[in-house]
Design an enzyme around this catalytic site. Structure first.
Site, PDB file in Angstrom:
ATOM      1  N   LYS A  35       0.935  -1.272  -0.013  1.00  0.00           N
ATOM      2  CA  LYS A  35       0.099   0.077   0.049  1.00  0.00           C
ATOM      3  C   LYS A  35       0.800   1.264  -0.025  1.00  0.00           C
ATOM      4  CE  LYS A  35      -1.796   1.838   3.939  1.00  0.00           C
ATOM      5  NZ  LYS A  35      -1.359   3.132   4.230  1.00  0.00           N
ATOM      6  N   ASN A  36       1.754   1.292   0.953  1.00  0.00           N
ATOM      7  CA  ASN A  36       2.741   2.493   0.950  1.00  0.00           C
ATOM      8  C   ASN A  36       3.840   2.832  -0.185  1.00  0.00           C
ATOM      9  OD1 ASN A  36       1.042   2.987   3.272  1.00  0.00           O
ATOM     10  ND2 ASN A  36       2.496   2.601   4.909  1.00  0.00           N
ATOM     11  N   ARG A  49      -4.377  10.785   4.308  1.00  0.00           N
ATOM     12  CA  ARG A  49      -3.095  11.752   4.474  1.00  0.00           C
ATOM     13  C   ARG A  49      -2.120  11.429   3.488  1.00  0.00           C
ATOM     14  NH1 ARG A  49      -5.363  12.622   8.052  1.00  0.00           N
ATOM     15  NH2 ARG A  49      -5.861  10.474   8.463  1.00  0.00           N
ATOM     16  N   CYS A  88      -4.467  13.145  12.842  1.00  0.00           N
ATOM     17  CA  CYS A  88      -5.317  11.824  12.885  1.00  0.00           C
ATOM     18  C   CYS A  88      -4.581  10.895  14.297  1.00  0.00           C
ATOM     19  CB  CYS A  88      -4.614  10.874  11.742  1.00  0.00           C
ATOM     20  SG  CYS A  88      -3.283  10.111  11.694  1.00  0.00           S
ATOM     21  N   ARG A 106       0.194  15.590  11.983  1.00  0.00           N
ATOM     22  CA  ARG A 106       0.917  14.948  10.656  1.00  0.00           C
ATOM     23  C   ARG A 106       1.528  16.342   9.884  1.00  0.00           C
ATOM     24  NH1 ARG A 106      -0.759   9.692   9.582  1.00  0.00           N
ATOM     25  NH2 ARG A 106       1.186   9.487   8.149  1.00  0.00           N
ATOM     26  N   PRO A 107       2.529  16.866  10.575  1.00  0.00           N
ATOM     27  CA  PRO A 107       3.045  18.191  10.022  1.00  0.00           C
ATOM     28  C   PRO A 107       3.584  17.924   8.648  1.00  0.00           C
ATOM     29  CG  PRO A 107       4.656  17.279  11.705  1.00  0.00           C
ATOM     30  CD  PRO A 107       3.210  16.347  11.541  1.00  0.00           C
ATOM     31  N   ILE A 108       3.799  19.234   7.815  1.00  0.00           N
ATOM     32  CA  ILE A 108       4.163  18.937   6.421  1.00  0.00           C
ATOM     33  C   ILE A 108       5.397  20.047   6.243  1.00  0.00           C
ATOM     34  CG2 ILE A 108       2.027  18.357   5.529  1.00  0.00           C
ATOM     35  CD1 ILE A 108       1.585  21.379   4.741  1.00  0.00           C
ATOM     36  N   ASP A 109       6.136  20.467   7.332  1.00  0.00           N
ATOM     37  CA  ASP A 109       7.185  21.335   7.057  1.00  0.00           C
ATOM     38  C   ASP A 109       8.150  20.846   6.160  1.00  0.00           C
ATOM     39  OD1 ASP A 109       7.133  19.574   9.572  1.00  0.00           O
ATOM     40  OD2 ASP A 109       9.185  20.433   9.654  1.00  0.00           O
ATOM     41  N   LEU A 110       8.561  19.428   6.266  1.00  0.00           N
ATOM     42  CA  LEU A 110       9.462  18.843   5.564  1.00  0.00           C
ATOM     43  C   LEU A 110       9.141  18.733   3.942  1.00  0.00           C
ATOM     44  CD1 LEU A 110      10.712  16.306   7.950  1.00  0.00           C
ATOM     45  CD2 LEU A 110      11.846  18.427   7.554  1.00  0.00           C
ATOM     46  N   ASP A 112       4.829   1.031  12.120  1.00  0.00           N
ATOM     47  CA  ASP A 112       3.630   0.523  11.459  1.00  0.00           C
ATOM     48  C   ASP A 112       3.492  -0.885  12.070  1.00  0.00           C
ATOM     49  OD1 ASP A 112       3.632   1.975   8.437  1.00  0.00           O
ATOM     50  OD2 ASP A 112       2.975   2.839  10.397  1.00  0.00           O
ATOM     51  N   ARG A 115      -8.819  -0.295   4.538  1.00  0.00           N
ATOM     52  CA  ARG A 115      -7.876   0.879   4.293  1.00  0.00           C
ATOM     53  C   ARG A 115      -6.462   0.112   3.914  1.00  0.00           C
ATOM     54  NH1 ARG A 115      -7.032   6.333   6.974  1.00  0.00           N
ATOM     55  NH2 ARG A 115      -5.555   6.460   5.249  1.00  0.00           N
TER      56      ARG A 115
HETATM   57  C1  EPZ Z   1       4.078   7.217   6.022  1.00  0.00           C
HETATM   58  O1  EPZ Z   1       3.728   8.247   6.440  1.00  0.00           O
HETATM   59  C2  EPZ Z   1       3.343   5.933   6.021  1.00  0.00           C
HETATM   60  N1  EPZ Z   1       2.080   6.429   5.266  1.00  0.00           N
HETATM   61  C3  EPZ Z   1       2.986   5.849   7.314  1.00  0.00           C
HETATM   62  O2  EPZ Z   1       2.117   4.515   7.288  1.00  0.00           O
HETATM   63  C4  EPZ Z   1       4.114   5.406   8.359  1.00  0.00           C
HETATM   64  O3  EPZ Z   1       3.652   5.358   9.749  1.00  0.00           O
HETATM   65  C5  EPZ Z   1       5.036   6.623   8.313  1.00  0.00           C
HETATM   66  O4  EPZ Z   1       5.536   6.726   6.973  1.00  0.00           O
HETATM   67  C6  EPZ Z   1       6.410   6.243   9.063  1.00  0.00           C
HETATM   68  O5  EPZ Z   1       6.873   5.196   8.688  1.00  0.00           O
HETATM   69  C7  EPZ Z   1       2.209   6.220   3.897  1.00  0.00           C
HETATM   70  O6  EPZ Z   1       3.363   5.884   3.245  1.00  0.00           O
HETATM   71  C8  EPZ Z   1       1.025   6.572   3.166  1.00  0.00           C
HETATM   72  P1  EPZ Z   1       6.721  10.348   7.980  1.00  0.00           P
HETATM   73  P2  EPZ Z   1       4.204   9.654   6.409  1.00  0.00           P
HETATM   74  O7  EPZ Z   1       6.642  11.727   7.098  1.00  0.00           O
HETATM   75  O8  EPZ Z   1       5.119   9.784   5.127  1.00  0.00           O
HETATM   76  C9  EPZ Z   1       7.189  13.753  11.189  1.00  0.00           C
HETATM   77  C10 EPZ Z   1       0.337   3.124   7.754  1.00  0.00           C
HETATM   78  O9  EPZ Z   1      -0.213   2.981   8.800  1.00  0.00           O
HETATM   79  N2  EPZ Z   1       7.153  14.661  10.036  1.00  0.00           N
HETATM   80  O10 EPZ Z   1       7.512   9.443   7.647  1.00  0.00           O
HETATM   81  O11 EPZ Z   1       3.203  10.818   6.466  1.00  0.00           O
HETATM   82  C11 EPZ Z   1       5.910  13.146  11.532  1.00  0.00           C
HETATM   83  O12 EPZ Z   1       5.277  13.771  12.483  1.00  0.00           O
HETATM   84  C12 EPZ Z   1       0.604   4.590   7.847  1.00  0.00           C
HETATM   85  O13 EPZ Z   1       0.302   2.645   6.799  1.00  0.00           O
HETATM   86  C13 EPZ Z   1       7.402  16.040  10.314  1.00  0.00           C
HETATM   87  O14 EPZ Z   1       7.841  16.481  11.488  1.00  0.00           O
HETATM   88  O15 EPZ Z   1       5.156   9.858   7.839  1.00  0.00           O
HETATM   89  C14 EPZ Z   1       6.358  11.715  12.175  1.00  0.00           C
HETATM   90  O16 EPZ Z   1       6.700  11.989  13.569  1.00  0.00           O
HETATM   91  C15 EPZ Z   1       0.491   5.341   8.971  1.00  0.00           C
HETATM   92  N3  EPZ Z   1       7.484  16.782   9.265  1.00  0.00           N
HETATM   93  C16 EPZ Z   1       7.644  11.597  11.267  1.00  0.00           C
HETATM   94  O17 EPZ Z   1       8.141  12.590  10.761  1.00  0.00           O
HETATM   95  C17 EPZ Z   1       7.156  16.458   7.870  1.00  0.00           C
HETATM   96  O18 EPZ Z   1       6.944  17.401   7.292  1.00  0.00           O
HETATM   97  C18 EPZ Z   1       7.680  10.382  10.399  1.00  0.00           C
HETATM   98  O19 EPZ Z   1       6.638  10.780   9.363  1.00  0.00           O
HETATM   99  C19 EPZ Z   1       6.375  15.155   7.933  1.00  0.00           C
HETATM  100  C20 EPZ Z   1       6.643  14.324   8.856  1.00  0.00           C
END
Ligand code: EPZ
Length: 419
Positions: free
Chosen positions: A22-23, A91, A115, A120-124, A306, A398
């Site tokens: 999925k991911n 998301r 959620c 779920r920040p998007i700063d990066l 996960d 999902r």
């Molecule tokens: C992906 O989400 C996965 N989703 C998530 O799986 C998974 O838990 C996560 O990666 C971590 O492995 C998909 O791939 C669709 P991140 P993503 O950005 O990319 C912080 C599932 O159950 N962060 O790697 O959104 C964030 O808050 C789902 O299948 C920032 O600080 O996760 C978190 O603490 C749930 N700023 C960490 O980074 C940002 O701009 C990792 O999040 C983005 C993220």
């Protein structure tokens, strides 16, 4: 809405097949926005999330044909505005930002809400596209990004919690059509990013280092259509390994990539589970009492967040005390309350979960919350004494393709019913 009704305690045995990832599928479907060519993608898991992404691509102007687990995408995106109603339900659809920006020079994508697993920040994501020369504003809960032409640059994409999977996906995809070279430092190393890099290169991109902390992308003028087979879902595979350990069973997990699961396999082996690579499959055997062990989740190759909830379900019935800490989503503990309703002894203490293993869990009506917490409740229901009803299983649908049918094939008593 539907629920699962599970009769616990059935011995499980046989083979269970893992679906496509999925991911990996979500950013790869989004990346088809980068070309007007025909992209044929096989082994796509038929899930709510992947179907939502297909709907989103259609609203953006793409032609999307779905035949079983094969999706064929063609045509050109004719709008840069991603439909709020669809993006707000998932998301993961935020990963259309980079491809839209690179292909159309602008993108209007609603910000992913929070959620149950945390903010779920998007700063990066924003840091990455700004580093490529884009402008970004916020209006009405949407990110409005624009860039007549993206320019490659070197950037650091690590945040407070380490690397970001979908921020890496957004930037890696956008950089394919940028002028010059882009270097992403502290890129996510998840296998899903490696998959995305292989897919983009099959379209004519020039990417090196995908799946490592340093990704180098040389921009090209155009990307072409391609044909690609999704690799298997490592989180679904890991869920089945943890389920087999909890049910003290002997299962062959088909199409499971052992090399994507070293952190889990190492932990399972250390607590007494026999996990072995068997060709393209993984055989897991567990007949004896296991030992408890602590985990701390980290970005790949660390223990995956996960699989944290599913591991907690296993520790809930393992004699002794284990401490579970999530360094990726520190508040991802919605499953504690529901597991305790089934007789588990789990408490929060300074950011971690302290699990005291009990002899038995007992069936009860419980509520699914996020995708992986729901999987933990399925594991608990399979080993509990008596009947468990899991409500709101749309969370499970999902991310797990026909899970009830797969479990029935190895002897579980699982019934999908109307709530
Ligand atoms: C992906 O989400 C996965 N989703 C998530 O799986 C998974 O838990 C996560 O990666 C971590 O492995 C998909 O791939 C669709 P991140 P993503 O950005 O990319 C912080 C599932 O159950 N962060 O790697 O959104 C964030 O808050 C789902 O299948 C920032 O600080 O996760 C978190 O603490 C749930 N700023 C960490 O980074 C940002 O701009 C990792 O999040 C983005 C993220």
């Amino acid at each position: 809405m539907e629920k699962f009704v599970i009769e616990g305690g059935m011995p499980l045995k046989g083979e269970i097949k893992v679906s496509g990832s999925k991911n990996a599928t979500l950013p790869i479907l989004a990346a088809t926005l980068l070309t007007d060519g025909v992209c044929e993608i096989r082994n796509v898991p038929k899930l709510r999330d992947t179907m939502t992404m297909c709907k989103l691509l259609r609203t953006l102007g793409k032609t999307v044909e779905i035949a079983g687990n094969k999706v064929t995408i063609s045509g050109s995106a004719n709008t840069h505005v991603a439909d709020y109603k669809l993006v707000s339900t998932m998301r993961g659809s935020f990963c259309v930002l980079g491809p839209l920006l690179a292909k159309l020079g602008k993108a209007n994508v609603s910000m992913p809400g929070g959620c149950v697993i945390g903010v779920r920040p998007i700063d990066l994501h924003l840091k990455g596209i700004l580093a490529l020369g884009a402008k970004a504003d916020f209006e009405g809960g949407n990110v409005i990004a624009s860039a007549p032409k993206l320019k490659g640059s070197q950037m650091y994409l690590g945040g407070t919690f380490g690397s970001s999977v979908l921020a890496t996906a957004n930037v890696m995809s956008a950089a394919c059509l940028a002028l010059g070279e882009t270097i992403i430092e502290c890129a996510a190393c998840e296998p899903e990013i490696e998959d995305l890099g292989i897919f983009l290169n099959s379209m004519g991109a020039k990417i090196q280092g995908h799946g490592t902390p340093r990704v180098v992308i040389h921009g090209v003028k155009k990307l072409n259509g391609t044909s690609y087979k999704m690799s298997s879902d490592r989180i679904e595979a890991g869920t089945f390994l943890l389920m087999a350990a909890a049910a003290k069973s002997d299962i062959l997990v088909k199409e499971a990539n052992y090399d994507h699961l070293w952190a889990l396999n190492d932990k399972l082996t250390s607590i007494g589970v026999d996990v072995k690579k068997d060709g393209h499959d993984i055989r897991v055997r567990c007949k004896k009492t296991l030992k408890p062990a602590n985990i701390v989740t980290h970005p790949h190759p660390g223990f995956p967040t996960d699989l944290q909830a599913q591991y907690m379900a296993l520790m809930a019935i393992t004699p002794g005390v284990s401490i579970i800490t999530d360094r990726v989503f520190p508040d991802r503990f919605m499953h504690i309350a529901e597991l305790n309703r089934m007789g588990a002894q789990i408490r929060r203490d300074s950011g971690s979960a302290i699990v005291e293993g009990v002899k038995h869990l007992y069936g009860a009506p419980v509520m699914a919350s996020d995708l992986r917490a729901s999987a933990a409740l399925v594991i608990a229901g399979l080993v509990a004494k008596g009947k468990t009803e899991i409500y709101r299983i749309y969370h499970l649908d999902r991310g797990y393709e026909t899970l009830d049918q797969k479990l029935i094939q190895i002897g579980a008593k699982v019934f999908r019913e109307k709530e």
